[in-house]
Scaffold this motif. Structure first.
Motif, short mmCIF file in Angstrom:
data_model
loop_
_atom_site.label_atom_id
_atom_site.label_comp_id
_atom_site.label_asym_id
_atom_site.label_seq_id
_atom_site.Cartn_x
_atom_site.Cartn_y
_atom_site.Cartn_z
N ILE A 174 26.27 5.86 -15.22
CA ILE A 174 25.70 5.04 -16.29
C ILE A 174 24.71 5.85 -17.12
O ILE A 174 24.68 5.74 -18.35
CB ILE A 174 25.02 3.79 -15.70
N ASN A 175 23.92 6.69 -16.46
CA ASN A 175 22.96 7.52 -17.19
C ASN A 175 23.67 8.52 -18.10
O ASN A 175 23.26 8.72 -19.25
CB ASN A 175 22.07 8.27 -16.20
N SER A 178 25.01 6.76 -21.20
CA SER A 178 24.03 6.20 -22.12
C SER A 178 23.40 7.23 -23.05
O SER A 178 22.69 6.87 -23.99
CB SER A 178 22.93 5.48 -21.33
N LYS A 179 23.64 8.49 -22.83
CA LYS A 179 23.03 9.53 -23.66
C LYS A 179 23.64 9.54 -25.06
O LYS A 179 24.85 9.37 -25.22
CB LYS A 179 23.19 10.90 -23.01
N TYR A 180 22.81 9.74 -26.05
CA TYR A 180 23.30 9.81 -27.43
C TYR A 180 22.33 10.62 -28.28
O TYR A 180 21.18 10.84 -27.91
CB TYR A 180 23.50 8.42 -28.02
N GLY A 284 27.68 9.92 -29.25
CA GLY A 284 27.37 8.91 -28.25
C GLY A 284 28.21 7.66 -28.45
O GLY A 284 29.06 7.59 -29.34
N ASN A 285 27.96 6.69 -27.60
CA ASN A 285 28.72 5.43 -27.64
C ASN A 285 28.60 4.75 -29.00
O ASN A 285 27.54 4.80 -29.65
CB ASN A 285 28.19 4.50 -26.55
N THR A 287 28.15 1.84 -29.54
CA THR A 287 27.11 0.81 -29.51
C THR A 287 25.81 1.31 -30.15
O THR A 287 24.92 0.50 -30.46
CB THR A 287 26.83 0.37 -28.06
N ASN A 288 25.69 2.62 -30.33
CA ASN A 288 24.49 3.18 -30.94
C ASN A 288 24.63 3.33 -32.46
O ASN A 288 23.73 3.87 -33.12
CB ASN A 288 24.19 4.55 -30.33
N ASN A 325 33.91 10.00 -21.37
CA ASN A 325 32.48 9.71 -21.41
C ASN A 325 32.07 9.35 -22.83
O ASN A 325 32.14 10.18 -23.74
CB ASN A 325 31.67 10.92 -20.94
N ALA A 327 29.37 9.29 -24.18
CA ALA A 327 28.32 10.18 -24.69
C ALA A 327 28.92 11.34 -25.49
O ALA A 327 28.21 12.02 -26.25
CB ALA A 327 27.48 10.73 -23.54
#
Length: 339
Positions: A174-175, A178-180, A284-285, A287-288, A325, A327
């Protein structure tokens, strides 16, 4: 002297009884733990398939930080291996079988004990994956039976470590996901080009699913009409309300030339001319993306730049199917500027 003889006799009876109890214990065991991780089976599989990654989530390293690991040239896939030296003894593990994104079979060998099999199973459940980590053997030695007996069984002896390992693996995955990074590239020139597109509206809650349907429909149209793809998917934002989280968007696939489409087709052909733009790159995802757009608009305002009549757009420069990933996903944001 008689008392000593009785004590020795009782000790002998206890030892013989204990050995008999241990000897009659089952010669086999099969224990496992399962945890649902909100990540793709491919991403989790890749993390586990390479032994060099195990130090990041090993429950045994947490218990014994001084344990020493040794890695050969090959650490992943069939034939991959590693070994360790610690206070509780030495051991090694090697991979026997691999079924990408589905299962892994390994062999673990502790010093002075027979080998056991370690197995992994990855059961994809939509955006999440049920990860099962287990160990089994049909050839338990007397010493292993003894240790298992005094520990309450192999499940109680090893199971908690597997639970902790899966918990740490979950947090690590998860970590990593979540990186972006948001990088404002400044003023650039976009070369322009044609694209086939469909227009619809969406909210922040359904935009990803809506985009997927849109691109699927366009790709089907292109396949039926033997039209070649000439770049990565893009989205032109006809209207964007960041406060309400709603958009009217045209999702498109680049083509090399203008395509004449039928009047009754819901797939249209558009064109973005060569133009000066403010460019931002999000790694990154998706979502960002709202944060990336907010940073871009703030930069636009801070620098006193003026947007042209052309609509802003974004290009998804790599395929998420090839990059498990999030990210690693890369999106380019373009805001056309007045000359």
């Amino acid at each position: 002297m008689k008392a000593l003889k009785y004590i020795i006799l009782l000790l002998l009876i206890f030892i013989i009884g204990s050995c008999t109890y241990v000897a009659v214990q089952p010669n086999s065991y099969d224990l496992s733990r399962t945890r649902t991780i909100n990540a793709s089976a491919q991403l989790i599989f890749n993390e586990i398939n390479d032994y060099k990654n195990w130090e990041s989530w090993s429950p045994w390293l947490e218990k014994e930080p001084g344990i020493q690991f040794t890695y050969p040239e090959q650490t992943s896939g069939v034939g991959g291996s590693y070994s360790w030296t610690g206070n509780d003894g030495n051991g090694m593990m090697k991979t026997l079988e691999v079924s990408p994104y589905d299962s892994i079979l390994q062999e673990i060998k502790f010093e002075n004990f027979p080998a056991s099999q370690v197995y992994w199973k990855f059961d994809a459940k939509g955006p999440s994956t049920d990860v099962t980590w287990g160990m089994k053997s049909d050839n338990m030695s007397f010493m292993l039976k003894f240790f298992a007996a005094i520990s309450g069984g192999m499940d109680k002896m090893v199971g908690p470590d597997y639970e902790r390992g899966l918990e740490k693996l979950d947090s690590l995955i998860i970590n990593k996901m979540s990186k972006y990074d948001i990088s404002i590239q400044g003023i650039k020139e976009y070369g322009g080009g044609y694209y086939l597109y469909k227009t619809t509206n969406a909210t922040s809650a359904n935009i990803s699913a809506t985009m997927g349907k849109q691109y699927g429909s366009i790709m089907m149209y292109m396949a039926q009409n033997q039209i070649q793809v000439n770049g990565m998917p893009l989205t032109v934002y006809q209207e964007m309300n960041q406060q309400e989280g709603t958009v009217i968007m045209s999702n498109g696939i680049p083509v090399s030339e203008k395509i004449e489409v039928a009047d009754d087709s819901d797939v249209l052909c558009g064109y973005i001319p060569k133009t000066k733009v403010l460019k931002t790159v999000l790694k990154g995802n998706y979502t960002n993306l709202s944060g990336a757009w907010a940073a871009t608009m703030k930069h636009l305002q801070d620098k006193g730049l003026e947007q042209s009549d052309l609509k802003p757009f974004e290009i998804y420069t790599n395929d998420p199917g090839k990059f498990p990933n999030p990210a690693d996903w890369v999106t380019e944001i373009y805001i056309p500027l007045k000359e």
